[in-house]
Design a protein around this motif. Structure first.
Motif, PDB file in Angstrom:
ATOM      1  N   VAL A 240      12.176  -9.896  11.378  1.00 11.57           N
ATOM      2  CA  VAL A 240      12.786  -9.167  10.265  1.00 11.57           C
ATOM      3  C   VAL A 240      11.993  -9.424   8.991  1.00 11.57           C
ATOM      4  N   SER A 241      11.947  -8.428   8.123  1.00 15.38           N
ATOM      5  CA  SER A 241      11.341  -8.573   6.803  1.00 15.38           C
ATOM      6  C   SER A 241      12.444  -8.824   5.782  1.00 15.38           C
ATOM      7  N   VAL A 242      12.106  -9.510   4.702  1.00 17.61           N
ATOM      8  CA  VAL A 242      13.132  -9.901   3.727  1.00 17.61           C
ATOM      9  C   VAL A 242      13.314  -8.862   2.624  1.00 17.61           C
ATOM     10  N   PHE A 243      12.538  -7.778   2.667  1.00 14.08           N
ATOM     11  CA  PHE A 243      12.725  -6.744   1.638  1.00 14.08           C
ATOM     12  C   PHE A 243      12.360  -5.376   2.209  1.00 14.08           C
ATOM     13  N   ASN A 244      12.836  -4.351   1.540  1.00 14.86           N
ATOM     14  CA  ASN A 244      12.588  -2.965   1.937  1.00 14.86           C
ATOM     15  C   ASN A 244      11.620  -2.296   0.978  1.00 14.86           C
ATOM     16  N   GLY A 245      11.112  -1.151   1.387  1.00 16.73           N
ATOM     17  CA  GLY A 245      10.212  -0.359   0.559  1.00 16.73           C
ATOM     18  C   GLY A 245      10.154   1.060   1.083  1.00 16.73           C
ATOM     19  N   PRO A 246       9.382   1.903   0.452  1.00 18.00           N
ATOM     20  CA  PRO A 246       9.259   3.285   0.932  1.00 18.00           C
ATOM     21  C   PRO A 246       8.562   3.328   2.282  1.00 18.00           C
ATOM     22  N   PRO A 247       8.867   4.320   3.096  1.00 19.30           N
ATOM     23  CA  PRO A 247       8.195   4.420   4.398  1.00 19.30           C
ATOM     24  C   PRO A 247       6.709   4.715   4.217  1.00 19.30           C
ATOM     25  N   PRO A 248       5.861   4.250   5.131  1.00 18.83           N
ATOM     26  CA  PRO A 248       4.432   4.570   5.053  1.00 18.83           C
ATOM     27  C   PRO A 248       4.205   6.076   5.112  1.00 18.83           C
ATOM     28  N   ASP A 249       3.147   6.501   4.467  1.00 17.34           N
ATOM     29  CA  ASP A 249       2.793   7.921   4.405  1.00 17.34           C
ATOM     30  C   ASP A 249       1.557   8.133   5.276  1.00 17.34           C
ATOM     31  N   ILE A 250       1.649   8.989   6.292  1.00 21.69           N
ATOM     32  CA  ILE A 250       0.529   9.250   7.205  1.00 21.69           C
ATOM     33  C   ILE A 250       0.163  10.722   7.088  1.00 21.69           C
ATOM     34  N   ARG A 251      -1.081  11.003   6.687  1.00 23.32           N
ATOM     35  CA  ARG A 251      -1.479  12.388   6.430  1.00 23.32           C
ATOM     36  C   ARG A 251      -2.807  12.710   7.104  1.00 23.32           C
ATOM     37  N   VAL A 252      -2.892  13.941   7.621  1.00 21.47           N
ATOM     38  CA  VAL A 252      -4.115  14.452   8.252  1.00 21.47           C
ATOM     39  C   VAL A 252      -4.567  15.680   7.473  1.00 21.47           C
ATOM     40  N   PHE A 253      -5.844  15.710   7.080  1.00 25.22           N
ATOM     41  CA  PHE A 253      -6.364  16.781   6.224  1.00 25.22           C
ATOM     42  C   PHE A 253      -7.393  17.635   6.959  1.00 25.22           C
ATOM     43  N   ASP A 254      -7.611  18.821   6.414  1.00 26.86           N
ATOM     44  CA  ASP A 254      -8.584  19.734   7.014  1.00 26.86           C
ATOM     45  C   ASP A 254     -10.021  19.324   6.721  1.00 26.86           C
ATOM     46  N   GLY A 255     -10.240  18.630   5.602  1.00 30.70           N
ATOM     47  CA  GLY A 255     -11.588  18.224   5.236  1.00 30.70           C
ATOM     48  C   GLY A 255     -11.570  16.957   4.397  1.00 30.70           C
ATOM     49  N   SER A 256     -12.740  16.305   4.278  1.00 25.97           N
ATOM     50  CA  SER A 256     -12.808  15.037   3.553  1.00 25.97           C
ATOM     51  C   SER A 256     -12.568  15.224   2.059  1.00 25.97           C
ATOM     52  N   GLU A 257     -12.926  16.398   1.501  1.00 30.64           N
ATOM     53  CA  GLU A 257     -12.711  16.619   0.080  1.00 30.64           C
ATOM     54  C   GLU A 257     -11.220  16.576  -0.254  1.00 30.64           C
ATOM     55  N   GLN A 258     -10.412  17.203   0.606  1.00 32.67           N
ATOM     56  CA  GLN A 258      -8.963  17.204   0.393  1.00 32.67           C
ATOM     57  C   GLN A 258      -8.407  15.782   0.544  1.00 32.67           C
ATOM     58  N   GLU A 259      -8.920  15.047   1.517  1.00 34.43           N
ATOM     59  CA  GLU A 259      -8.480  13.672   1.718  1.00 34.43           C
ATOM     60  C   GLU A 259      -8.797  12.824   0.486  1.00 34.43           C
ATOM     61  N   ILE A 260     -10.016  12.918  -0.004  1.00 37.24           N
ATOM     62  CA  ILE A 260     -10.463  12.118  -1.149  1.00 37.24           C
ATOM     63  C   ILE A 260      -9.620  12.416  -2.384  1.00 37.24           C
ATOM     64  N   ALA A 261      -9.377  13.692  -2.643  1.00 32.58           N
ATOM     65  CA  ALA A 261      -8.586  14.083  -3.818  1.00 32.58           C
ATOM     66  C   ALA A 261      -7.159  13.560  -3.709  1.00 32.58           C
ATOM     67  N   THR A 262      -6.575  13.656  -2.524  1.00 32.18           N
ATOM     68  CA  THR A 262      -5.185  13.213  -2.315  1.00 32.18           C
ATOM     69  C   THR A 262      -5.069  11.706  -2.469  1.00 32.18           C
ATOM     70  N   VAL A 263      -6.021  10.971  -1.901  1.00 36.95           N
ATOM     71  CA  VAL A 263      -5.997   9.511  -2.026  1.00 36.95           C
ATOM     72  C   VAL A 263      -6.148   9.107  -3.488  1.00 36.95           C
ATOM     73  N   GLY A 264      -7.060   9.767  -4.202  1.00 42.33           N
ATOM     74  CA  GLY A 264      -7.239   9.474  -5.619  1.00 42.33           C
ATOM     75  C   GLY A 264      -5.956   9.692  -6.401  1.00 42.33           C
ATOM     76  N   ALA A 265      -5.263  10.806  -6.109  1.00 36.83           N
ATOM     77  CA  ALA A 265      -4.011  11.113  -6.805  1.00 36.83           C
ATOM     78  C   ALA A 265      -2.925  10.096  -6.442  1.00 36.83           C
ATOM     79  N   TRP A 266      -2.877   9.692  -5.179  1.00 38.77           N
ATOM     80  CA  TRP A 266      -1.875   8.708  -4.721  1.00 38.77           C
ATOM     81  C   TRP A 266      -2.064   7.372  -5.442  1.00 38.77           C
ATOM     82  N   ILE A 267      -3.308   6.954  -5.583  1.00 41.26           N
ATOM     83  CA  ILE A 267      -3.592   5.704  -6.291  1.00 41.26           C
ATOM     84  C   ILE A 267      -3.172   5.825  -7.758  1.00 41.26           C
ATOM     85  N   SER A 268      -3.477   6.958  -8.372  1.00 41.76           N
ATOM     86  CA  SER A 268      -3.088   7.166  -9.777  1.00 41.76           C
ATOM     87  C   SER A 268      -1.572   7.100  -9.940  1.00 41.76           C
TER      88      SER A 268
END
Length: 398
Positions: A240-268
């Protein structure tokens, strides 16, 4: 800091404690009791193997197989003669070898051993094995006891050294590890080296580092039970874990450009929510995908640092790294990028295996690698790929 907290009621204990990486301990003791060591690098050994196999019958096996056989069998167990190699049980090396094939391989290994000796070089396995011999002949060990973390990655020669350090004294050695995080070490029998933990081990059931949601999802990459060569069974159910959080986000993209932009936005977004840059890590399978991670970091607008073998993070900047350097790290937010088909499991590695048993071993190690990367996250986890995605993402989704 955590160690100081543990000994706060006994401050004088600090004078008797030393905390070092095991390789550093080995080098220091070797210099003190034998000589200043000059360590043979992995690349140098690989080059010697390539040169030694030229024109030999072992050439059909290829450099990758020879390096693995050297590291996991010949050097690890410090085999000195043809008879040693002929008779050794090659635990963890699933490719079956005839006596004639072993003889052809031994011709190569003999040349490498001779070259290393002539060049005044020692391997780390040789260093620890010689130290073990020294310790067994000494009346007083250099330490009363040792605590070994990340024990699942201890090698054969390192364990031989630790067994000699313990000297058979009760409670001289304490090991902490997680079989699910074994990504560096080929399995071998601890009992055969005099370290028998059967009946003396227990599985810790409380997870203080990773949210319930991340841990539950990452656990889908592994089976409910993990075992070692000696039959010790680690049941992963009931943790058991002692705390909760948001569920992991798993995403599949059509191209690396879309992946890179989405990851950048997620970090921001995470930074806008109060996560500071040095609490964010970006991991990829291999050096070949590092550029994708760097582009995503740049897209976030935050400074970043690509970690090297020293694995030193820096305040105020994102950390970018391969999964192999993820061990021991912890971040509030983690992105595991480029989980594409043929990237993880790595196609080059899958194609290099010799039989079905080797194939299973390779798949298991790749699963553990992804598991380690995902469980570096405390609160937030994003896993991304470009279509077609790794088959492991289906397991991760559950």
């Amino acid at each position: 800091m955590k160690l100081r907290r543990l000994i706060s009621n006994e401050p004088r204990l600090a004078e008797r404690l030393e905390v070092h990486a095991i390789d550093r301990v080995g080098e220091r003791l070797y210099e003190a009791h034998i000589a200043r060591p000059t360590i043979a690098t992995r690349e140098h050994v690989r080059q010697l193997l390539v040169e030694a196999m030229d024109g030999k019958g072992a050439q059909k096996f290829g450099p990758r197989f020879l390096l693995g056989e050297w590291e996991d069998v010949v050097d690890a167990w410090q085999l000195q003669t043809w008879e040693d190699y002929r008779d050794v049980k090659r635990l963890g090396r699933k490719t079956r070898l005839s006596e004639q094939q072993r003889l052809a391989l031994w011709e190569v290994f003999e040349i490498v051993k001779r070259c290393l000796g002539e060049q005044g070089l020692v391997t780390r396995a040789q260093l620890f094995s010689q130290l073990a011999e020294q310790l067994r002949s000494r009346r007083n060990p250099p330490s009363d006891c040792a605590v070994i973390d990340e024990a699942q990655d201890i090698g054969v020669a390192q364990l031989r050294f630790l067994a000699a350090l313990g000297g058979g004294r009760p409670n001289a050695l304490f090991f902490a590890g997680d079989l699910g995080q074994r990504i560096f070490q080929t399995p071998f029998s601890w009992k055969s080296l005099g370290v028998d933990v059967r009946g003396r081990s227990q599985t810790l059931r409380i997870n203080y580092r990773t949210s319930h949601q991340i841990r539950m999802q990452a656990d889908r990459l592994l089976g409910p039970q993990v075992s070692d060569v000696d039959g010790n069974l680690e049941d992963r159910r009931g943790t058991v874990s002692v705390f909760n959080g948001p569920p992991p986000d798993i995403r599949v993209f059509d191209g690396s450009e879309q992946e890179i932009a989405t990851v950048g936005a997620w970090i921001s977004e995470r930074i806008a929510e109060g996560v500071v840059p040095h609490e964010i890590g970006i991991f990829v399978r291999s050096a070949e995908q590092i550029d994708r991670a760097k582009e995503a970091a740049q897209a976030s607008g935050s400074p970043f640092k690509v970690l090297d073998e020293q694995v030193e993070t820096s305040t105020g900047v994102l950390s970018v790294s391969t999964m192999h350097l993820a061990k021991g790290l912890e971040f509030r937010a983690v992105v595991v990028m480029a989980c594409d088909d043929e990237v993880i499991p790595l196609q080059e590695r899958i194609e290099s295996v010799a039989d079905d048993a080797d194939l299973q071993e390779a798949y298991d190690t790749e699963r553990h690698l992804l598991y380690v990367a995902c469980t570096r996250a405390r609160d937030y986890l994003l896993v991304t790929s470009v279509d077609p995605a790794s088959e492991f993402l289906d397991d991760l989704r559950g």
